[in-house]
Each structure stands twice: as C-alpha cells, then as structure tokens.
Enzyme design. Structure first.
Site: not given
Length: 494
Positions: A128, A384, A388-389, A324, A147, A149, A470, A154
């Site tokens: 993603r 960063k 992840e998350g 990253k 970013e 992923n 989102r 999700s």
C-alpha cells in the site's frame, strides 16, 4: 480546476436519522471493530466519516496509475538488487538490533538452513502506497507519498465497506434534507474494490504454489496479533477467499505457530487437520511489540515459517525493503533509474513527482544538510524511525529536543522527511455514537499485489488492488485508526 461541492448541511432530526442509518448499515455489513477491552460478542462500528471527503479526480487517477511501477520497484529491490538491499539492512541492523537486526538474522538462518538459498523463492507483496494532497505554490493540489508499506497493510476489507456505505447513504437520499434526492453524482463516489483485489492477490499465490493450478486443498495461514481489535477487516478477506475461490484460511498468533504447525518435507502443515499451507500472510510481525511476549518463542516461530516452502506475504527481504531508509534512498533519481531500467522516462518522472525531500541523518553530505535543517527549520519536517504503525514519529518543534536525548551515533537510524501540507475539510467523524464536526486531513492509500520470484526477479502477477481513504482531525499528528488517531473514509471525486 473544478470546485468541490460543500458537504450536505443537515441538522436536527435529519442529522439524527442519518447517524442512525449509518450505524444500522455499518452493523449490518460488518463495518466494525472491537473497542478497547472488548468481549468477543460485542463490536462497535469502525470510526468513520459521515460524508465522503473531496479528492481531485486527476490526483486520484495519478495515484492509481503509478502503483504497478511502484510494485515493480520494490520487486527489483528484493530480487535483482538483493545484495544492495542486504548491505543497507546490515548497516541498519547496527542501530536497531532488537528488530531490524533480528529480522535479518532470521533471514540468514533460513538461507543457511537451506544450502544457501531461500526455501521458497516465490514471494507475495500485498503493498500500500500512502499519499496526502500537497498544496503547491499556485494552490494546485497534487499527491505526495508519505510511505510505502510492504507488510500487514490494513483496511482493505473496511475500505470496501465504508465506500459502499457512503454510496448507499447518498443514493438512498439520506444526504438530502428536502426531497430524498442523491446529493452527489453516483459516479463521483466510487466503491473501492480493495477487498476483491487483496483476495485475488492471495489467490494468485495459492495458484502458483500449486504449480499454476487452482486448488482448494491448500490453505492460507493468517499470522495475527493476540487481541486483534481490527480482526473484521482481516475476516472480510478470509471470507472473500472462501466464498469466491473456495480457499480456506486459518488464524494463528506467533506464539501459537510452533505448537500448532509442523514442517514435513519442507512443506508447512496445520497440525490438527494436516491441511497444507500455501501462503503465510503476515498481519502481525511488523513491529517489535509483536515479539515481546516471549522473544525466544516468537522469533523461533518466524524462523520456522521462513524455513518452509509456503509462500510468504511478505518474505523478510520484501518486508525490510519497506524501511524508511530505503524510502529515503529511493528519492535519488539515479537509483530508481537503475532499478527500473526498462521503464520509460515519463513513467519515472511520474513516480518522482510524488516524492518530497527526504534526508538521512548519517555522516554523509546529505546527512550534514539534514542535521542543520533539523535544528534550524524543524517546523518543516517529521523525523521517522524504521518502524511501521502509528505513534513512532517525531514532529516539528519536538525534533531538536528529541535528537539531543539520543546518542549521535544513533541518529543514522532515522530519516528527516519534508512535511506535506494537505488541505483541510470540515467533515464529521462518527466515533462511538459521538459526531465530531471539525477540520480533517486525509490520506489516500493505493493497494497493489505482486507475485514474483525473489531469485530471478520474474514477475508472475502485478495488479492494482484499488484504494483506501483514512482521515483524522487536522490537529492530530498521528493517523492510525486502530490506535485511536483517525477514521476510515471514502472519496468524493471532483
């Protein structure tokens, strides 16, 4: 550029009726998550927006158009330029021994245990790429990548649901306070096919595992977190696999893997039923917290899975290609041109137009620039780590003080990224029966699936798998929905 319509203006009984309809539709169609401290029989609707959020059609179509070349770029990293990737991962491991280092050690052990080769060269990426709109000097809006992923992406299941919800509320007249007419043109509220797209990616892997034959005799193993609140998003993928393709799935945590699976002749089996596993789909294992309950057991489980002939989604090298640091290196044009040597210049230009400035914090010339910018202009940047998350980033004025507390030798574990300046919209977020009407900013995620040979770089399938939106309050830096920062949304194209 065409102007976006204002949001519907509903108040009083009309607004109450809309919220009730939103709750009923969401509960009826599985647009749900577990609340903190949940009981298994009681779920809430997922945090959602009341209305779809405006997004320029041209920018949306561009995000879709670049995804397959991004898929190819990361395939190239994990296969044809594997030694280059490993060299960077080895360096990163020095700064992050407990996670990046452990992943890399697990990869090496799996290779060493199989005479110098990975046990299963086929690898599945369910990727993603995340973007925000950025306002240019001429006030035009274009996408900029936040970013890329490569593991445990999700909301592919819920994205399909929330876009269907908004299309239903619009088409059935719930957004119109007078005549029950649709408020938006139906073609301007697309329904994301992400659920179908991600399921097809897993089905592709099952097909190639079985020597390019469709089979319902092998199963998909979901590796999940204990107490997963976002399990319904995952279950929708599981149910789509079974309903459409007849492929069964199992769910195990890392803690359960050793006791509930076995390897025989290199193949992975579910012990209880002796079902053969074709694909190990990681919805866990992307952060150090996923291994903390019992590090010896959980890392042993990861090695157990990597040592099998099941196709991994993702393999360890594919997962590590999403760090990253790799994203920072890929902002160098000569690197991307080398990795995508057969892609036309105009397509490379299109990829590069989505990038913002990203700097290393190492001892290089660019690193020296980054250190100066972090001190002199921190309000323009986000710091960063290799994680992840949500909840791991350091923003703006907090950057100098954070760096001061770190040993300078550890600065190289971070990248400094230019902040994107997205537009705000006054939408409403519905969370636990509360309607919050405030300015929001949105993040577009484009899903892609790619099945490839990690030894040769041959791509078996490369597909778009649609999109996710989102949103979060503009006052919030972080954006994780499950972490409580944001909500799932859908798009009104204009």
């Amino acid at each position: 550029m065409t102007e976006a319509k204002d949001f519907p203006s509903l108040t009083g009984p009309e607004l109450d009726g809309l919220v009730e309809s939103l709750h009923h539709w969401s509960l009826s169609h599985g647009l749900v998550m577990y609340p903190p401290g949940f009981k298994s029989y009681a779920a809430d609707i997922a945090p959602v927006t009341l209305y779809p959020t405006p997004f320029p059609r041209k920018a949306f179509e561009k995000a879709l158009s670049v995804q397959q070349n991004f898929n190819r770029l990361y395939v190239s990293l994990a296969s044809q330029f594997k030694s280059w990737l490993i060299e960077i991962i080895e360096e990163l491991s020095k700064y992050d021994k407990d996670f990046t280092g452990m992943l890399y050690e697990t990869y090496k052990k799996a290779v060493e245990g199989n005479n110098g080769k990975i046990p299963q060269p086929l690898s599945l990426g369910l990727f993603r790429s995340d973007y925000m709109l950025h306002k240019g000097a001429d006030n035009s809006l274009d996408i900029k990548q936040i970013e890329f992923n490569t593991v445990s992406v999700s909301f592919g299941g819920l994205s399909n649901k929330v876009s269907s919800l908004h299309q239903f509320l619009n088409s059935s007249g719930h957004y119109d306070s007078e005549y029950s007419y649709p408020y938006y043109d139906e073609n301007d509220i697309p329904v994301s096919q992400s659920l179908e797209g991600l399921s097809l990616g897993l089905k592709d892997a099952n097909y190639y595992y079985n020597n390019e034959q469709d089979s319902t005799k092998t199963v998909i193993l979901f590796i999940v977190q204990n107490g997963e609140r976002n399990c319904f998003d995952q279950r929708h993928v599981e149910y789509e696999l079974f309903t459409k393709y007849g492929i069964k799935s199992y769910r195990l945590s890392l803690e359960e893997v050793s006791s509930k699976t076995s390897i025989n002749g290199g193949k992975l089996y579910i012990k209880k039923t002796m079902d053969e596993v074709s694909v190990v789909y990681f919805r866990s294992g992307y952060s150090p917290q996923d291994y903390e309950s019992d590090p010896e057991q959980t890392w042993k489980a990861r090695l157990h899975l990597e040592s099998s002939k099941a196709i991994k989604c993702p393999s360890i090298l594919t997962q590590l290609s999403g760090t990253k640091k790799i994203q920072q290196v890929l902002t160098q044009r000569e690197v991307v041109e080398k990795f995508l040597s057969d892609v036309p210049k105009e397509k490379i230009d299109e990829l590069f137009s989505t990038f913002v400035d990203i700097y290393p914090l190492d001892d290089s010339e660019l690193g020296d620039v980054a250190k100066r910018l972090a001190q002199e202009q921190p309000e323009r940047y986000v710091l960063k780590p290799q994680r992840e998350g949500g909840g791991n980033n350091i923003y703006k004025e907090n950057i100098p003080g954070f760096l001061e507390k770190l040993d300078k030798a550890d600065w190289a574990a971070y990248i400094l990224m230019e902040l994107i300046e997205p537009p705000t919209y006054r939408n409403s977020i519905v969370r636990q029966n509360e309607v919050i009407r405030k300015d929001i900013i949105s993040e577009l995620g484009i899903f892609g699936t790619v099945l490839f040979d990690e030894d040769t770089g041959e791509i078996k399938e490369n597909r778009n798998a649609d999109w996710l939106l989102r949103s979060k309050l503009s006052s919030s830096n972080e954006g994780g929905v499950a972490a409580g920062f944001g909500c799932v949304d859908s798009i009104y194209l204009y």
